[in-house]
Every structure is written in structure tokens, then in C-alpha cells.
Design a protein around this motif. Structure first.
Motif, PDB file in Angstrom:
ATOM      1  N   ARG A 187       0.797  -1.234   0.000  1.00 30.05           N
ATOM      2  CA  ARG A 187       0.000   0.000   0.000  1.00 30.05           C
ATOM      3  C   ARG A 187       0.829   1.285   0.000  1.00 30.05           C
ATOM      4  N   ALA A 188       2.130   1.195   0.246  1.00 26.64           N
ATOM      5  CA  ALA A 188       2.955   2.402   0.372  1.00 26.64           C
ATOM      6  C   ALA A 188       3.052   3.160  -0.954  1.00 26.64           C
ATOM      7  N   LYS A 189       3.081   4.472  -0.840  1.00 25.15           N
ATOM      8  CA  LYS A 189       3.300   5.317  -2.014  1.00 25.15           C
ATOM      9  C   LYS A 189       4.684   5.060  -2.591  1.00 25.15           C
ATOM     10  N   ALA A 190       5.672   4.900  -1.684  1.00 25.71           N
ATOM     11  CA  ALA A 190       7.045   4.558  -2.091  1.00 25.71           C
ATOM     12  C   ALA A 190       7.764   3.962  -0.892  1.00 25.71           C
ATOM     13  N   PHE A 191       8.751   3.137  -1.186  1.00 24.28           N
ATOM     14  CA  PHE A 191       9.610   2.551  -0.158  1.00 24.28           C
ATOM     15  C   PHE A 191      10.906   3.354  -0.117  1.00 24.28           C
ATOM     16  N   ILE A 192      11.361   3.724   1.094  1.00 25.14           N
ATOM     17  CA  ILE A 192      12.573   4.535   1.254  1.00 25.14           C
ATOM     18  C   ILE A 192      13.717   3.638   1.699  1.00 25.14           C
ATOM     19  N   PHE A 193      14.848   3.731   0.999  1.00 23.71           N
ATOM     20  CA  PHE A 193      15.993   2.870   1.292  1.00 23.71           C
ATOM     21  C   PHE A 193      17.261   3.734   1.267  1.00 23.71           C
ATOM     22  N   ALA A 194      17.885   3.909   2.447  1.00 23.63           N
ATOM     23  CA  ALA A 194      18.981   4.875   2.563  1.00 23.63           C
ATOM     24  C   ALA A 194      20.342   4.238   2.796  1.00 23.63           C
ATOM     25  N   ALA A 195      20.424   2.908   2.809  1.00 18.83           N
ATOM     26  CA  ALA A 195      21.685   2.230   3.101  1.00 18.83           C
ATOM     27  C   ALA A 195      22.532   2.061   1.846  1.00 18.83           C
ATOM     28  N   GLU A 196      23.835   1.947   2.057  1.00 17.84           N
ATOM     29  CA  GLU A 196      24.743   1.543   0.984  1.00 17.84           C
ATOM     30  C   GLU A 196      24.978   0.044   1.158  1.00 17.84           C
ATOM     31  N   GLU A 197      24.292  -0.752   0.355  1.00 23.37           N
ATOM     32  CA  GLU A 197      24.313  -2.207   0.493  1.00 23.37           C
ATOM     33  C   GLU A 197      25.144  -2.863  -0.598  1.00 23.37           C
ATOM     34  N   ASP A 198      25.605  -4.083  -0.300  1.00 25.17           N
ATOM     35  CA  ASP A 198      26.293  -4.881  -1.314  1.00 25.17           C
ATOM     36  C   ASP A 198      25.320  -5.298  -2.414  1.00 25.17           C
ATOM     37  N   PHE A 199      24.081  -5.530  -2.041  1.00 24.30           N
ATOM     38  CA  PHE A 199      23.041  -5.918  -2.992  1.00 24.30           C
ATOM     39  C   PHE A 199      21.737  -5.229  -2.589  1.00 24.30           C
ATOM     40  N   GLY A 200      21.083  -5.690  -1.546  1.00 20.85           N
ATOM     41  CA  GLY A 200      19.858  -5.051  -1.061  1.00 20.85           C
ATOM     42  C   GLY A 200      18.624  -5.802  -1.514  1.00 20.85           C
ATOM     43  N   ILE A 201      18.119  -6.692  -0.650  1.00 14.50           N
ATOM     44  CA  ILE A 201      16.969  -7.526  -1.009  1.00 14.50           C
ATOM     45  C   ILE A 201      15.644  -6.794  -0.830  1.00 14.50           C
ATOM     46  N   ILE A 202      15.509  -6.024   0.255  1.00 10.42           N
ATOM     47  CA  ILE A 202      14.187  -5.486   0.594  1.00 10.42           C
ATOM     48  C   ILE A 202      13.634  -4.496  -0.441  1.00 10.42           C
ATOM     49  N   PRO A 203      14.454  -3.694  -1.144  1.00  9.18           N
ATOM     50  CA  PRO A 203      13.871  -2.865  -2.207  1.00  9.18           C
ATOM     51  C   PRO A 203      13.243  -3.704  -3.322  1.00  9.18           C
ATOM     52  N   ILE A 204      13.817  -4.875  -3.592  1.00 11.37           N
ATOM     53  CA  ILE A 204      13.237  -5.755  -4.617  1.00 11.37           C
ATOM     54  C   ILE A 204      11.900  -6.300  -4.135  1.00 11.37           C
ATOM     55  N   GLU A 205      11.808  -6.648  -2.849  1.00  8.94           N
ATOM     56  CA  GLU A 205      10.546  -7.137  -2.298  1.00  8.94           C
ATOM     57  C   GLU A 205       9.461  -6.068  -2.416  1.00  8.94           C
ATOM     58  N   ALA A 206       9.822  -4.821  -2.136  1.00  7.76           N
ATOM     59  CA  ALA A 206       8.856  -3.724  -2.286  1.00  7.76           C
ATOM     60  C   ALA A 206       8.418  -3.585  -3.738  1.00  7.76           C
ATOM     61  N   GLN A 207       9.365  -3.675  -4.652  1.00  8.85           N
ATOM     62  CA  GLN A 207       9.038  -3.546  -6.073  1.00  8.85           C
ATOM     63  C   GLN A 207       8.170  -4.712  -6.555  1.00  8.85           C
ATOM     64  N   ALA A 208       8.351  -5.889  -5.940  1.00 10.53           N
ATOM     65  CA  ALA A 208       7.494  -7.031  -6.286  1.00 10.53           C
ATOM     66  C   ALA A 208       6.031  -6.750  -5.966  1.00 10.53           C
ATOM     67  N   CYS A 209       5.781  -5.832  -5.046  1.00 12.34           N
ATOM     68  CA  CYS A 209       4.416  -5.400  -4.723  1.00 12.34           C
ATOM     69  C   CYS A 209       3.922  -4.312  -5.671  1.00 12.34           C
ATOM     70  N   GLY A 210       4.780  -3.894  -6.603  1.00  8.41           N
ATOM     71  CA  GLY A 210       4.432  -2.799  -7.507  1.00  8.41           C
ATOM     72  C   GLY A 210       4.714  -1.442  -6.918  1.00  8.41           C
ATOM     73  N   THR A 211       5.519  -1.388  -5.863  1.00  4.62           N
ATOM     74  CA  THR A 211       5.797  -0.146  -5.142  1.00  4.62           C
ATOM     75  C   THR A 211       7.132   0.445  -5.588  1.00  4.62           C
ATOM     76  N   PRO A 212       7.169   1.711  -6.011  1.00  5.44           N
ATOM     77  CA  PRO A 212       8.440   2.337  -6.390  1.00  5.44           C
ATOM     78  C   PRO A 212       9.332   2.577  -5.183  1.00  5.44           C
ATOM     79  N   VAL A 213      10.621   2.807  -5.444  1.00  5.82           N
ATOM     80  CA  VAL A 213      11.614   2.936  -4.376  1.00  5.82           C
ATOM     81  C   VAL A 213      12.372   4.250  -4.531  1.00  5.82           C
ATOM     82  N   ILE A 214      12.591   4.912  -3.408  1.00  2.00           N
ATOM     83  CA  ILE A 214      13.487   6.069  -3.342  1.00  2.00           C
ATOM     84  C   ILE A 214      14.727   5.593  -2.609  1.00  2.00           C
ATOM     85  N   ALA A 215      15.868   5.496  -3.316  1.00  2.00           N
ATOM     86  CA  ALA A 215      17.033   4.802  -2.781  1.00  2.00           C
ATOM     87  C   ALA A 215      18.289   5.651  -2.872  1.00  2.00           C
ATOM     88  N   PHE A 216      19.205   5.421  -1.917  1.00  2.00           N
ATOM     89  CA  PHE A 216      20.533   6.019  -1.992  1.00  2.00           C
ATOM     90  C   PHE A 216      21.239   5.455  -3.222  1.00  2.00           C
TER      91      PHE A 216
END
Length: 380
Positions: free
Chosen positions: A268-297
Motif C-alpha cells: 500500500r505504500a506510495k514509495a519505499f525509502i531505502f537509505a543504506a549503501e548495500e552490497d546488494f539489497g533484497i528489501i527494495p526488490i521485495e517492495a518492487q514485487a508489490c508494484g511499489t516504487p523505491v526512493i534509494a541512496f
């Protein structure tokens, strides 16, 4: 062909364990070697405990819970595994697994999550956060990490081929070991568990363990400066009190939540916020699987797991998010404002389609094909 699979530990079920589990399924007869394991985690992965061989660290006091306390022993322990009877060795490594001793008649493939971060890239940050910058304990810690760096570099030649989890880690493998990687293969993400939802509500979401490098405090500070916008934070950890102090009335901190609750908010989120510098980063992909855009570092793995543009770059409906260029409230605020201007361009269907490219079936297919290629290449 006799196969050995080497993993650092099976004491939690996290991102690297999802890859390791696939390796054990591809080679169901392979023996498994780890520094330490606990039966609950082994069972959670669906692995027969009889396949698992532990190092001597397993028998040390409180090893199953405080295994990281035995860091100085890791290099010695991993070298005690006798793998001489195996034809293929697969190391699943983010610390010392790649350092097993091999011979000229064996093929050693390392699926690498990262060179040892607390000995290399996060060395100074680790010492600072652990209070080990000065004093006798600091001297001991620096000495141990110096030894581990030398050992880690020296053992890089025990690997025939590196397969890094991202292009970001591919660069780090080159910078650390001066080794070319065979191919990048992204880890599997359980995208099928995250249901698509096209309708979005008027709130932003951040979800993570509340630890310093995840930068949830930065997200909270930013939204406190944007009182007209609502932020939901899901997660728990040592930074909880710090984040609460930085949070205004427009921020709801829910703490740890069960999977179904997390998924509902992701959908239901308008966007998922992700501020970490990750080697890969799984959780932004999970959010996108819901059709949710991501605002990321816009650094590290996010440049590969989010198909985005930086502020004021042209966004089209194939994109899945917006990047901000530094970890500061001003930069994140600019990205949020730009996202709101461009929000109507994002297509939830295409966002989900992008996320599905990280599915387990694709990972398994890529791994099988690549392992076969490498085995053929290194036949004696």
C-alpha cells in the motif's frame, strides 16, 4: 563427482543462506562444511543435519550464539577441513569460507557476498562503533584485523573462479584481490511471496533492522522536516531510541512486525525509502514485487536492484524509482519532492516485472549453467 559446499555458519537464516540453500539443492549429495551451526537453523533450511560437518569452534563455549567472538580463530578453523577427496568445492563466502585449502586437481568456485567487510571497507567504522579506536583492546583488535587482511589476501589465489552477487561486489573483489570475476549472478529473492497491488495509499514506508548503517535515523530526520508527509517505520534494533528522538508526530514507528503486516504495508505504500549503501539489497526488490516504487541512496547495490534516475534526470515508465546522491536530509528531501512530481509516470506493473527478474528460478538456472561452464573450463 564429489562435491563439498563450504559456508561460514548456519546460525541464522538470512540473505546468504537463501543462496547457500540453492547450492545444497543443486548438489543434494554434497557434504557441507561450516565453522558452527545450530540445529534449528539447519532444519529451517531443510537440510539433513547428517550432511553438516562443523569445525572445532562448535565445541567452544557459547559458540552457537557468540560465534563472532571467535573471529581470530576463523582462518585457522577453516583450514582444518580436509577437502582433499572432493572434485568440486563451492564456497559461499562473506568472511573466510573461500580460504579452505585446495589442491591442483580440484575446482574451487567461490560465490562471494563480499570480501570481509570489517577487515577492509568497514575497518574504521567497525573500530569506532565497537569503541576500539584506542587502548589495549583497540591494539589487539587492530592486530587481529591486520592478520586477517593479510590472510584473506593470501588465500584469494585458492579460488579458481569468483562469482560475485553484484557489480558493486565485483569491483570490490578486483580492488581487494586484483582478481577478475567470472560472472555476476544476483542472489535469489522470494518475489513470489510479495503480492502485487496497484492501488497505493498516501504514506511512505521504511523497513529494516534498526542498526547504524541502515540509516533509518536519516530517514526519520528527513520526514520530521516534512510534517505534511506520513512515514511508517517497521523494524527493531539498537537504534530504536535514537530514531524515536528524531521522529516527529508524522512518523509512526511500529517495531518488529510479522511478515503479513510488512507485506500489507509494502503493497500500500506510495514509495519505499531505502537509505543504506548495500552490497546488494533484497528489501527494495521485495517492495518492487508489490508494484511499489523505491526512493534509494544511489550508491552500491541499489544502482542494480532499483532501475532509477537521479533528481532532475528524465524518468520514463520503465523506471522503478528515484535515487538520491548522498546520505543527508537535504538530498533525500530533494528526491522525495522529485518523486512526487514524477509519481504518475511510474507503472506498478512494470515495477513488478523488473522485480521478478530476481526470482529464485532465474538464480538457480544461472547458477547451474555457470557451474557447468566453469567445471568444463577447469577439467584437467
Amino acid at each position: 563427482m564429489k562435491v563439498a559446499i563450504v559456508h561460514e555458519w548456519i546460525t541464522v537464516v538470512a540473505g546468504s543462506e537463501s543462496c547457500f540453500k540453492v547450492f545444497t539443492e543443486i548438489y543434494p549429495e554434497a557434504d557441507i562444511f561450516v565453522l558452527v551451526s545450530d540445529e534449528k537453523s539447519v532444519n529451517a533450511l531443510g537440510i539433513n543435519p547428517k550432511r553438516v560437518k562443523n569445525s572445532f569452534i562448535q565445541k567452544l563455549p557459547k559458540a552457537k550464539k557468540k560465534w563472532k567472538s571467535y573471529l581470530p580463530l576463523f582462518p585457522y578453523a577453516i583450514e582444518q577441513f580436509d577437502l582433499s577427496k572432493y572434485d568440486l568445492i563451492i564456497s559461499s563466502s562473506h568472511a573466510v569460507a573461500k580460504g579452505v585449502i585446495v589442491n591442483a586437481n580440484q575446482t574451487h568456485i567461490c560465490y562471494i557476498y563480499s570480501p570481509i567487510r570489517y577487515a577492509w571497507d568497514l575497518y574504521h567504522q567497525y573500530l569506532k562503533e565497537a569503541g576500539l579506536k584506542t587502548g589495549f583492546k583497540g591494539f589487539l583488535a587492530k592486530s587481529v584485523l591486520h592478520y586477517i587482511r593479510r590472510w584473506d589476501l593470501g588465500t584469494s589465489n585458492r579460488v579458481d573462479e569468483f562469482i560475485p552477487i553484484s557489480k558493486y561486489i565485483e569491483k570490490r573483489v578486483w580492488r581487494t584481490y586484483r582478481r577478475e570475476s567470472y560472472k555476476v549472478i544476483y542472489p535469489p529473492v522470494s518475489v513470489e511471496e510479495f503480492t502485487f497491488n496497484e492501488k497505493k495509499d498516501d504514506f511512505y514506508l521504511a523497513a529494516s533492522r534498526l542498526v547504524p548503517y541502515k540509516k533509518i535515523d536519516l530517514i526519520a530526520e528527513t520526514f520530521t522536516r516534512l510534517p505534511e508527509k506520513t512515514l511508517i517505520i517497521i523494524g527493531d534494533g539498537p537504534e530504536m531510541d535514537k530514531i524515536k528522538k528524531k521522529s516527529g508526530p508524522n512518523i509512526q514507528i511500529m517495531g518488529y512486525q510479522k511478515f503479513e503486516v510488512l507485506k500489507d504495508f509494502m503493497q500500500r505504500a506510495k514509495a519505499f525509502i531505502f537509505a543504506a549503501e548495500e552490497d546488494f539489497g533484497i528489501i527494495p526488490i521485495e517492495a518492487q514485487a508489490c508494484g511499489t516504487p523505491v526512493i534509494a541512496f544511489g550508491k552500491g547495490g541499489s544502482l542494480e536492484t532499483v532501475k532509477g534516475k537521479f533528481v532532475n534526470e528524465f524518468i520514463n515508465n520503465d523506471d522503478t524509482g528515484v535515487y538520491f546522491d548522498n546520505q543527508s536530509p537535504a538530498s533525500l528531501m530533494a528526491a522525495i519532492e522529485y518523486f512526487e512530481k514524477c509519481n504518475s509516470v511510474f507503472d506498478p506493473v512494470k515495477i513488478r516485472e523488473f522485480a521478478l527478474t530476481f526470482g529464485k528460478d532465474i538464480f538457480e538456472k544461472n547458477i547451474k549453467e555457470t557451474f557447468t561452464e566453469i567445471i568444463e573450463k577447469h577439467k584437467k
